[in-house]
Design an enzyme around this catalytic site. Structure first.
Site: not given
Ligand code: PGA
Length: 249
Positions: A9-11, A94, A96, A166, A172, A212, A233-234
Site C-alpha cells: 500500500n503505497w499511500k 483503511h 487513514e 490492521e 506506521g 509495521s 505500508g512503509g
Molecule cells: P505500515 O502501514 O506497514 O507502514 O505500518 C500498513 C498499512 O497502513 O497498511
C-alpha cells in the site's frame, strides 16, 4: 489451501517516475514462491502501472473507491472507472480513510456493497485503536466493525473479499502487534465469519495482517495459522524490503 498474499500500500507516495522505477525493480525480480503480489499506487499512477505490469504476475489495485455509481461527487473515483482501466480490486476502510476522511462504518458498508455489485473485488480493513486495546476491548471493537459492514452479504460475495486486520496503533509506528496478538485476532475474525457465513467460507477467506510489517518480523507473523499474508505500508516503498517480505513465506 488458502492463497498467500502480500500487498504493498503505497499511500500518497511515489510520483509517476518513482512508481515506474519501483515497478521496474519488482517486475525484474524472479519470485520463486507462489505468493500473490499486489501493489496499490495512487490514482494518478494506476493506469500506467496496469499497462506497465501487463506481462507480470503483479496485480495493480486501488487504495480507495467511491460508494456511488457516478454523479456529482467532485474529486471521487467510481468502481466502473477503475474497472475500465484494468483495476479490478480496491482497498476499502483503511484506518487513514476512517480517521482523516471520516469514513464511518455506514459509508464503508455502502462502499463494500457498491464495489461488489459492480464486480470490483475488495480488501476490507479494520482494527482497533490503542485505547481499545488498553481497555481490552479489541475483540468487541472488531466485532462491531465487521457486523456493521459485512452482515448482509451473499455467500458468493466472499469469493471477492480479502480481510485485513490492521491495529491502528501498529500502522506506521514501527510497533507491530506480536505474532500471538495477530493470531488471536485472526482466529477471532475467522470465527466471526464462521458464525455468520459458515465454515466453508471461513476456511477460505484470506485474512491479512497490516501494521509495521518489516523484513525482520514478516516470517514469524506469516507463519501463524490464521495469517494469510500482509498489507505492507512503509516497507513496500523500498523494493529490497518488499521483496524480502514476499520471500518470507
Ligand atoms: P505500515 O502501514 O506497514 O507502514 O505500518 C500498513 C498499512 O497502513 O497498511
Amino acid at each position: 489451501m488458502r492463497k498467500k498474499i502480500v500487498i504493498g500500500n503505497w499511500k500518497m507516495n511515489n510520483d509517476s517516475f518513482e512508481t515506474k522505477t519501483l515497478l521496474n525493480k519488482l517486475k525484474k525480480y524472479d519470485f520463486k514462491n507462489d505468493v500473490t503480489i499486489m501493489v496499490s499506487p495512487s490514482f494518478t499512477n494506476l493506469q500506467n502501472s496496469v499497462i506497465y505490469l501487463n506481462d507480470s504476475k503483479i496485480e495493480v489495485i486501488a487504495q480507495n473507491v467511491n460508494e456511488s455509481e457516478k454523479g456529482a461527487f467532485t474529486g471521487e473515483v467510481s468502481s466502473s472507472m477503475l474497472k475500465s482501466i484494468g483495476v479490478l480490486r480496491s482497498i476499502i476502510g483503511h484506518s487513514e480513510r476512517r480517521l482523516y476522511y471520516n469514513e464511518t462504518d455506514n459509508i464503508l458498508k455502502k462502499k463494500i456493497y457498491n464495489a461488489l455489485k459492480n464486480e470490483l473485488k475488495i480488501i476490507f480493513c479494520f482494527g482497533e485503536k490503542i485505547s481499545d486495546r488498553k481497555n481490552n476491548q479489541q475483540f468487541e471493537l472488531v466485532n462491531n466493525q465487521l457486523s456493521n459492514t459485512l452482515l448482509d452479504l451473499n455467500k458468493s460475495d466472499w469469493e471477492n473479499i480479502i480481510l485485513a486486520y490492521e491495529p491502528v496503533w501498529a500502522i506506521g509506528t514501527g510497533e507491530n502487534a506480536t505474532p500471538k496478538q495477530v493470531q488471536e485476532m485472526h482466529f477471532h475474525v475467522r470465527n466471526w465469519v464462521k458464525i455468520n457465513y459458515g465454515s466453508k467460507i471461513s476456511n477460505t477467506v484470506p485474512i491479512l495482517y497490516g501494521g509495521s510489517v518489516k523484513p525482520n518480523n514478516a516470517s514469524e507473523i506469516f507463519s501463524q495459522p490464521d495469517v494469510d499474508g500482509g498489507l505492507i505500508g512503509g516497507a513496500s516503498l523500498n523494493h529490497n524490503d518488499f521483496i524480502e517480505i514476499i520471500n518470507s513465506f
